[in-house]
Design a protein around this motif. Structure first.
Motif, short mmCIF file in Angstrom:
data_model
loop_
_atom_site.label_atom_id
_atom_site.label_comp_id
_atom_site.label_asym_id
_atom_site.label_seq_id
_atom_site.Cartn_x
_atom_site.Cartn_y
_atom_site.Cartn_z
N GLN A 275 -7.77 -4.79 -9.64
CA GLN A 275 -6.50 -4.68 -10.34
C GLN A 275 -5.42 -4.12 -9.43
O GLN A 275 -4.30 -4.63 -9.37
CB GLN A 275 -6.66 -3.79 -11.58
CG GLN A 275 -5.42 -3.70 -12.45
CD GLN A 275 -5.01 -5.03 -13.03
OE1 GLN A 275 -5.84 -5.78 -13.53
NE2 GLN A 275 -3.73 -5.36 -12.95
N ILE A 276 -5.75 -3.05 -8.70
CA ILE A 276 -4.74 -2.40 -7.86
C ILE A 276 -4.35 -3.29 -6.69
O ILE A 276 -3.20 -3.29 -6.23
CB ILE A 276 -5.23 -1.02 -7.38
CG1 ILE A 276 -4.01 -0.15 -6.98
CG2 ILE A 276 -6.20 -1.13 -6.21
CD1 ILE A 276 -4.35 1.30 -6.77
N TYR B 211 5.13 -6.58 -6.34
CA TYR B 211 6.25 -5.77 -5.87
C TYR B 211 6.88 -6.31 -4.59
O TYR B 211 7.72 -5.64 -3.99
CB TYR B 211 5.79 -4.33 -5.64
CG TYR B 211 5.16 -3.69 -6.86
CD1 TYR B 211 5.75 -3.83 -8.11
CD2 TYR B 211 3.98 -2.96 -6.76
CE1 TYR B 211 5.17 -3.25 -9.24
CE2 TYR B 211 3.41 -2.38 -7.88
CZ TYR B 211 4.00 -2.53 -9.11
OH TYR B 211 3.44 -1.96 -10.23
N ILE B 212 6.46 -7.50 -4.14
CA ILE B 212 6.98 -8.06 -2.89
C ILE B 212 8.51 -8.06 -2.88
O ILE B 212 9.14 -7.72 -1.88
CB ILE B 212 6.44 -9.49 -2.67
CG1 ILE B 212 4.95 -9.45 -2.32
CG2 ILE B 212 7.23 -10.20 -1.57
CD1 ILE B 212 4.62 -8.90 -0.96
N ASN B 213 9.11 -8.43 -3.99
CA ASN B 213 10.58 -8.53 -4.06
C ASN B 213 11.21 -7.40 -4.87
O ASN B 213 12.34 -7.54 -5.35
CB ASN B 213 10.97 -9.89 -4.67
CG ASN B 213 10.51 -11.05 -3.80
OD1 ASN B 213 10.70 -11.03 -2.59
ND2 ASN B 213 9.91 -12.05 -4.42
N ARG C 256 0.79 5.67 -4.61
CA ARG C 256 -0.44 5.66 -5.42
C ARG C 256 -1.66 5.36 -4.56
O ARG C 256 -2.72 5.98 -4.72
CB ARG C 256 -0.32 4.62 -6.54
CG ARG C 256 0.50 5.06 -7.73
CD ARG C 256 0.69 3.91 -8.70
NE ARG C 256 -0.56 3.28 -9.05
CZ ARG C 256 -0.68 2.03 -9.46
NH1 ARG C 256 0.40 1.26 -9.55
NH2 ARG C 256 -1.86 1.53 -9.79
N LEU C 257 -1.51 4.41 -3.65
CA LEU C 257 -2.61 4.06 -2.77
C LEU C 257 -2.96 5.23 -1.85
O LEU C 257 -4.14 5.51 -1.59
CB LEU C 257 -2.25 2.83 -1.94
CG LEU C 257 -2.15 1.50 -2.69
CD1 LEU C 257 -1.60 0.42 -1.78
CD2 LEU C 257 -3.51 1.07 -3.24
N ILE D 287 -5.57 -1.42 1.99
CA ILE D 287 -4.65 -2.13 1.09
C ILE D 287 -3.23 -1.60 1.27
O ILE D 287 -2.25 -2.36 1.24
CB ILE D 287 -5.11 -2.01 -0.37
CG1 ILE D 287 -6.45 -2.71 -0.56
CG2 ILE D 287 -4.07 -2.61 -1.32
CD1 ILE D 287 -6.43 -4.19 -0.20
N LYS D 288 -3.11 -0.28 1.48
CA LYS D 288 -1.78 0.29 1.74
C LYS D 288 -1.19 -0.30 3.02
O LYS D 288 -0.02 -0.70 3.05
CB LYS D 288 -1.87 1.80 1.86
CG LYS D 288 -0.53 2.46 2.17
CD LYS D 288 -0.67 3.94 2.47
CE LYS D 288 0.66 4.54 2.91
NZ LYS D 288 0.54 5.96 3.32
N ALA D 289 -1.99 -0.36 4.09
CA ALA D 289 -1.51 -0.93 5.35
C ALA D 289 -1.14 -2.40 5.16
O ALA D 289 -0.12 -2.87 5.68
CB ALA D 289 -2.59 -0.78 6.42
N GLN D 290 -1.96 -3.14 4.43
CA GLN D 290 -1.67 -4.56 4.18
C GLN D 290 -0.31 -4.73 3.51
O GLN D 290 0.52 -5.53 3.95
CB GLN D 290 -2.76 -5.17 3.31
CG GLN D 290 -2.42 -6.57 2.81
CD GLN D 290 -3.43 -7.11 1.83
OE1 GLN D 290 -4.38 -7.75 2.24
NE2 GLN D 290 -3.24 -6.85 0.53
#
Length: 282
Positions: free
Chosen positions: A74-75, A82-84, A95-96, A111-114
Motif C-alpha cells: 500500500q505504501i 504524489y508525482i505531481n 513517513r517513509l 522506497i524513499k530513495a526511489q
C-alpha cells in the motif's frame, strides 16, 4: 485471519479430509493439532499442503491478509499518487523516513530513495537530481550486492533506469535479469520484465542509442511469441521499425500497428503510443 483457521477453511471448502492432506507429508494428528490449536508448522509443510489444495502461495497470502494489500504494498503504491503534488511529497517521504527509523527495515529507505529520485526527475529535472546523489548510491549499492533478483529489485531498477548509464543497464540485463527467465510463467515476473523492457526501449530512444535497442529487441521477440505478451508484441513491432529507421523514423511508419490496436478496441493505447513517441522524436 489466522493461519490455522484459514488452512482448515481451505481444506473443508474443497471437501478434503485431514488424512488426504497429511498423506506423504505428515501425520493426520499433526494436521489436527495445527487446525485446532495453531501449533507450529514448517514452511515447507505448509507449501506442500497448499500444492495439494491447488492454492498458490500468492493466493494464500492474499487470503491471509483479508484480501487486502499489505502495508508495504500500500505504501509503495501510494507514492505514485504524489508525482505531481509537491506538497504531499514531503509528508510522504517523512513517513517513509519515520517508518525506517522505527523498524530498521531497508525497504522503507529504498522506497524513499526511489520516490525522491522520481519526484526530482518529474518536477525539476537534472538540477534537482544532482541533489539526490546519496539516494542514487543507496539504490545502486543495494542492487549491486544482490546476486539473485526478485520482483522487488527488478521493480526498483525499472522505475529508476534514468539514473544509470545505458551500458550498465545492458550489462545488468545480460547478467542479472536474464537469469530471471526461470520465473517466466510467474505473473509478477511477466509484469516486471515487460515493464523493464518497455522503460529501457523508451530510455534508449530518448538517448538516441539505437544500438542498445538492437540488443533488447531479440529477447523481446522471443518473449512475445507467447500470446499472453500481446501488448509487448506491439511494442516489439513498433521498436523494430524504430531500430531499422533510426533518425528517419516517422509515426507514419507504424500506421499499420496503430490501426491494429484501434481495430482491437485499444484506441486509448494507440493514442498513448502516438503521444509518447511524438514527445521523443526529433
Amino acid at each position: 485471519m489466522e493461519q490455522h483457521i484459514l488452512l482448515r477453511k481451505l481444506r473443508t471448502d474443497r471437501k478434503l479430509s485431514q488424512s488426504f492432506l497429511a498423506k506423504g507429508i505428515t501425520t493426520r494428528e499433526a494436521v489436527t493439532r495445527f487446525e485446532h490449536r495453531g501449533s507450529h508448522i514448517a514452511s515447507t509443510t505448509l507449501f506442500l499442503f497448499l500444492e495439494k489444495m491447488n492454492i498458490s502461495p500468492e493466493e494464500y497470502y492474499f487470503l491471509l491478509n483479508d484480501c487486502k494489500l499489505t502495508e508495504k504494498q500500500q505504501i509503495n503504491l501510494e507514492g505514485a499518487a504524489y508525482i505531481n503534488h509537491p506538497n504531499e511529497q514531503a509528508a510522504y517521504l517523512k513517513r517513509l523516513e519515520t517508518a525506517f527509523f522505527s523498524s530498521s527495515d531497508p525497504f522503507y529507505s529504498l522506497i524513499k530513495a526511489q520516490y525522491k529520485l522520481l519526484y526530482a526527475k518529474f518536477n525539476d529535472g537534472t538540477e534537482q537530481l544532482l541533489d539526490c546523489e546519496n539516494d542514487r548510491q543507496t539504490i545502486i549499492t543495494y542492487l549491486n550486492r544482490i546476486e539473485d533478483w526478485g520482483w522487488f529489485e527488478l521493480s526498483l531498477f525499472s522505475n529508476l533506469l534514468f539514473i544509470f548509464e545505458s551500458s550498465y543497464i545492458i550489462d545488468t540485463f545480460k547478467v542479472t535479469i536474464k537469469k530471471m527467465r526461470m520465473y517466466s510463467q510467474h505473473p509478477s515476473y511477466k509484469k516486471g520484465v515487460s515493464f523493464f523492457i518497455n522503460n529501457s526501449l523508451i530510455l534508449f530512444l530518448s538517448r538516441r542509442e539505437y544500438d542498445y535497442i538492437d540488443v533488447i529487441l531479440p529477447y523481446l521477440d522471443e518473449l512475445t511469441k507467447d500470446i499472453t505478451y500481446c501488448n509487448e508484441r506491439f511494442a516489439y513491432l513498433i521498436f523494430k521499425k524504430i531500430a531499422h529507421a533510426r533518425e528517419n523514423f516517422k509515426l507514419a511508419d507504424i500506421q499499420k500497428e496503430l490501426e491494429m490496436l484501434s481495430a482491437l478496441g485499444y484506441q486509448q493505447k494507440a493514442n498513448q503510443v502516438i503521444h509518447q513517441l511524438s514527445s521523443l522524436l526529433p
